[in-house]
Design a protein around this motif. Sequence first.
Motif, PDB file in Angstrom:
ATOM      1  N   THR A 132       0.860  -1.315   0.063  1.00 43.13           N
ATOM      2  CA  THR A 132       0.100  -0.123  -0.026  1.00 43.13           C
ATOM      3  C   THR A 132       0.856   1.310  -0.084  1.00 43.13           C
ATOM      4  N   LEU A 133       1.895   1.174   0.771  1.00 47.93           N
ATOM      5  CA  LEU A 133       2.732   2.299   0.824  1.00 47.93           C
ATOM      6  C   LEU A 133       3.285   2.643  -0.595  1.00 47.93           C
ATOM      7  N   ALA A 134       3.734   1.626  -1.294  1.00 51.75           N
ATOM      8  CA  ALA A 134       4.620   1.646  -2.642  1.00 51.75           C
ATOM      9  C   ALA A 134       3.432   2.539  -3.435  1.00 51.75           C
ATOM     10  N   SER A 135       2.160   2.171  -3.579  1.00 45.63           N
ATOM     11  CA  SER A 135       1.207   2.883  -4.358  1.00 45.63           C
ATOM     12  C   SER A 135       0.873   4.236  -3.781  1.00 45.63           C
ATOM     13  N   THR A 136       1.022   4.626  -2.636  1.00 46.29           N
ATOM     14  CA  THR A 136       0.758   5.705  -2.138  1.00 46.29           C
ATOM     15  C   THR A 136       2.047   6.838  -2.393  1.00 46.29           C
ATOM     16  N   ALA A 137       3.231   6.191  -2.183  1.00 44.06           N
ATOM     17  CA  ALA A 137       4.440   6.864  -2.806  1.00 44.06           C
ATOM     18  C   ALA A 137       4.191   7.114  -4.391  1.00 44.06           C
ATOM     19  N   LEU A 138       3.793   6.346  -5.178  1.00 44.25           N
ATOM     20  CA  LEU A 138       3.738   6.448  -6.513  1.00 44.25           C
ATOM     21  C   LEU A 138       2.608   7.409  -6.847  1.00 44.25           C
ATOM     22  N   PHE A 139       1.339   7.579  -6.101  1.00 42.74           N
ATOM     23  CA  PHE A 139       0.594   8.360  -6.355  1.00 42.74           C
ATOM     24  C   PHE A 139       1.017   9.804  -5.965  1.00 42.74           C
ATOM     25  N   GLY A 140       1.676  10.113  -4.821  1.00 43.81           N
ATOM     26  CA  GLY A 140       2.336  11.132  -4.336  1.00 43.81           C
ATOM     27  C   GLY A 140       3.246  11.757  -5.537  1.00 43.81           C
ATOM     28  N   LEU A 141       4.109  10.758  -6.106  1.00 40.82           N
ATOM     29  CA  LEU A 141       4.909  11.360  -7.125  1.00 40.82           C
ATOM     30  C   LEU A 141       4.135  11.833  -8.487  1.00 40.82           C
ATOM     31  N   ILE A 142       3.097  11.332  -8.568  1.00 35.56           N
ATOM     32  CA  ILE A 142       2.356  11.839  -9.789  1.00 35.56           C
ATOM     33  C   ILE A 142       1.827  13.080  -9.509  1.00 35.56           C
ATOM     34  N   LEU A 143       1.087  13.375  -8.351  1.00 32.71           N
ATOM     35  CA  LEU A 143       0.874  14.419  -7.800  1.00 32.71           C
ATOM     36  C   LEU A 143       1.919  15.431  -7.829  1.00 32.71           C
ATOM     37  N   LYS A 144       2.953  15.301  -7.472  1.00 33.19           N
ATOM     38  CA  LYS A 144       4.352  15.995  -7.388  1.00 33.19           C
ATOM     39  C   LYS A 144       4.661  16.366  -8.865  1.00 33.19           C
ATOM     40  N   ASP A 145       4.649  15.618  -9.758  1.00 31.93           N
ATOM     41  CA  ASP A 145       5.032  15.836 -11.317  1.00 31.93           C
ATOM     42  C   ASP A 145       3.857  16.845 -11.676  1.00 31.93           C
ATOM     43  N   ARG A 146       2.781  16.918 -11.095  1.00 35.09           N
ATOM     44  CA  ARG A 146       1.513  17.567 -11.892  1.00 35.09           C
ATOM     45  C   ARG A 146       1.538  19.045 -11.022  1.00 35.09           C
ATOM     46  N   GLY A 147       2.587  19.295 -10.133  1.00 34.34           N
ATOM     47  CA  GLY A 147       2.390  20.608  -9.063  1.00 34.34           C
ATOM     48  C   GLY A 147       1.671  20.785  -8.070  1.00 34.34           C
ATOM     49  N   ARG A 148       1.166  19.571  -7.737  1.00 33.74           N
ATOM     50  CA  ARG A 148       0.110  19.581  -6.718  1.00 33.74           C
ATOM     51  C   ARG A 148       0.915  19.260  -5.419  1.00 33.74           C
ATOM     52  N   TRP A 149       1.912  20.361  -5.135  1.00 32.92           N
ATOM     53  CA  TRP A 149       2.869  19.911  -3.891  1.00 32.92           C
ATOM     54  C   TRP A 149       2.183  19.502  -2.477  1.00 32.92           C
ATOM     55  N   GLU A 150       1.231  20.232  -2.183  1.00 27.99           N
ATOM     56  CA  GLU A 150       0.608  20.308  -0.684  1.00 27.99           C
ATOM     57  C   GLU A 150      -0.033  18.686  -0.655  1.00 27.99           C
ATOM     58  N   GLU A 151      -0.649  18.299  -1.461  1.00 24.18           N
ATOM     59  CA  GLU A 151      -1.360  17.008  -1.675  1.00 24.18           C
ATOM     60  C   GLU A 151      -0.128  15.999  -1.623  1.00 24.18           C
ATOM     61  N   ALA A 152       0.806  16.102  -2.530  1.00 20.20           N
ATOM     62  CA  ALA A 152       1.996  15.272  -2.342  1.00 20.20           C
ATOM     63  C   ALA A 152       2.790  15.232  -1.405  1.00 20.20           C
ATOM     64  N   GLU A 153       2.815  16.377  -0.636  1.00 18.31           N
ATOM     65  CA  GLU A 153       3.818  16.546   0.644  1.00 18.31           C
ATOM     66  C   GLU A 153       3.231  15.564   1.784  1.00 18.31           C
ATOM     67  N   LYS A 154       1.912  15.684   1.993  1.00 21.36           N
ATOM     68  CA  LYS A 154       1.125  14.919   2.995  1.00 21.36           C
ATOM     69  C   LYS A 154       1.282  13.525   2.795  1.00 21.36           C
ATOM     70  N   LEU A 155       1.301  13.054   1.552  1.00 20.37           N
ATOM     71  CA  LEU A 155       1.115  11.368   1.168  1.00 20.37           C
ATOM     72  C   LEU A 155       2.893  10.996   1.539  1.00 20.37           C
ATOM     73  N   PHE A 156       3.697  11.979   1.207  1.00 19.72           N
ATOM     74  CA  PHE A 156       5.105  11.603   1.375  1.00 19.72           C
ATOM     75  C   PHE A 156       5.441  11.559   2.771  1.00 19.72           C
ATOM     76  N   VAL A 157       4.896  12.438   3.779  1.00 19.07           N
ATOM     77  CA  VAL A 157       5.133  12.430   5.234  1.00 19.07           C
ATOM     78  C   VAL A 157       4.634  11.143   5.817  1.00 19.07           C
ATOM     79  N   GLN A 158       3.191  10.745   5.263  1.00 17.38           N
ATOM     80  CA  GLN A 158       2.698   9.345   5.861  1.00 17.38           C
ATOM     81  C   GLN A 158       3.559   8.418   5.576  1.00 17.38           C
ATOM     82  N   VAL A 159       3.930   7.979   4.132  1.00 16.25           N
ATOM     83  CA  VAL A 159       4.798   6.940   3.586  1.00 16.25           C
ATOM     84  C   VAL A 159       6.403   7.101   4.609  1.00 16.25           C
TER      85      VAL A 159
END
Length: 609
Positions: free
Chosen positions: A499-526
Amino acid sequence: MLLCRIINELERAIVADGHCRNLAYFFCQATDLRINNSINVLRGLIYLLAHQQPRLISHIRKYMDADKSLSDANAWFALSDILGGMLGDPKLKPTYLVIDALDECMYDLPRLLKFIVGMSSTFPRVKWIVSSRNWPNIEENLEAAEKKIRLSLELNEESISSASRNGSIIITTRNRYLADRLTGRPQNIIEVGPMTQTDSITLLKNKLGSLSDMTVATNLVQALDLVPLAISQAAAYIRIRAPRSSPEKYLAEFQKGEGQKIRLLQYDGGDLRRDGGASNTIFTTWQISFDHIRSKRPSAAKLLSLMSFFDRQGIPERVLKDATRARSLNMAGDGKFGDGGGKPNDRSAIGGDTNINADDVIEECFEDDVAMLREYCLVTTNADGDEFEMHGLVQLSTRIWLKAYEQQETFKQQYIKQMAESFPPGEYQNWGKCQGLFAHVQVALDYRPDENTAERWATLLHNGGWYARTQGRYDVAEQMAAKARGVREKKLGKRDLMTLASTALFGLILKDRGRWEEAEKLFVQVMETRKTKLGADHPDTLTSMANLASTYRNQGRWEEAEKLEVQVMETSKTKLGADHPDTLTSMANLASTYRNQGRWEEAEKLEVQ
């Protein structure tokens, strides 16, 4: 082939003139994700122009110096601006730009056509040579060009031989083997190929009397796979409901989803010229063939059933063979679907004679199955014979037929299982294999797994999202990663490593799209969960820390980024060694943070290392 010859002649002329002109070209191919979209058309032309006239690289450099990406959601705007700048450069040599098979550009074709027309009118030193099938939407767009020469190539087919003095009998059949037996000679068989788009539009026009919008008509016949019976059915439906129905309204309904397609294509308007007991619906017509195949060769029916869940093009032989092998080694049968009746399929049974090689039997069984499906013109192969293609409507009809036998879910879950085993992670070394299978992962997005295949489905979408991200296809990558994450959270829990691997991947995609705050929350969780489960110095934990640092860096939060990057670098040196690729990457990330703060000496020191 014609454009290849034209390019060869232009190259010879350019060499003879002392390279006083540029020539850039691009060949589109619908089945290849690398060359079937407008963004890569621009990339190809830019590359060749820059290679031939290096001073044009300045137009690319202005984007690179501004640290702007050429592979994100804004890639089209950046690349079209670069190419437009090159074509408007006062030092540009006279230039030929050649694009072959515009009709095989599957993504953003209207935008590309508008760009070509605009550039051709603005820069007279640039000559465009493009080829395409005579699709009305392409012709209408190119018609806007101010100066143009059109060359139309039509195939002149010889008419069918006249009848002999004793007369002739014409027999129509979908069974190629039967046709061969009846005629006795291949020369006596007249194969009727797929209807062309032009003929399909003519048929629709004849059925309706007139067409007010050629673009809608083109889109409608394409949606109906250029199948004459489907076009006739649609026309009958529209005609009987006019003026409350029209081609535009029918197309809108047809595109709403599979349920609406089924409802519309089950319409039977009747035909006074046919036997009253004969149905005009395309589903009934094909299902007669399906039932016959099922009674004569159940294994061929099962192969057809599985193929109906793939994307309609580029269905890979090796995946189908793997499925055939798995099914042959598990011969218990489900008791519902065609394992009885008709002539026994003796060669499908493995065992008995110990001198028979199981793989040879499976291979022969597979080839016999394919031969039967081809005899009924339900599938076709590419030139190499290692990929198959089906009409989309044949696939839909097959799935309806399976539903009637309560087998639709069985084969859908088999498809998910087989694709999950076949599609690898999206790492660089797997890109070639991923590219050939990716279209089939995309269709699985809409397939709902059962309890037994949910984890496999999540793995398939995780790997698909991983690959899509590497190719800059962020929309579909986000969909796949989100669904994979959702299933894994439900089945395995939020703290599971998968699950963490998929959460990290989802965060990377959000980061690539410039959605920094959403990505940050996921990366902190992971990061926090991996620290607890794996330890602070585990490579996966360090990766999650680096991901979080990159999010801080992209937001200009240099101190927070630096703190994490120093920690990642020092731990990597201790755990992995100073010369490990991950350690070197962490040093480069830290150097980038220093450089962005104007700390040039510290950045230089790391970059030299």
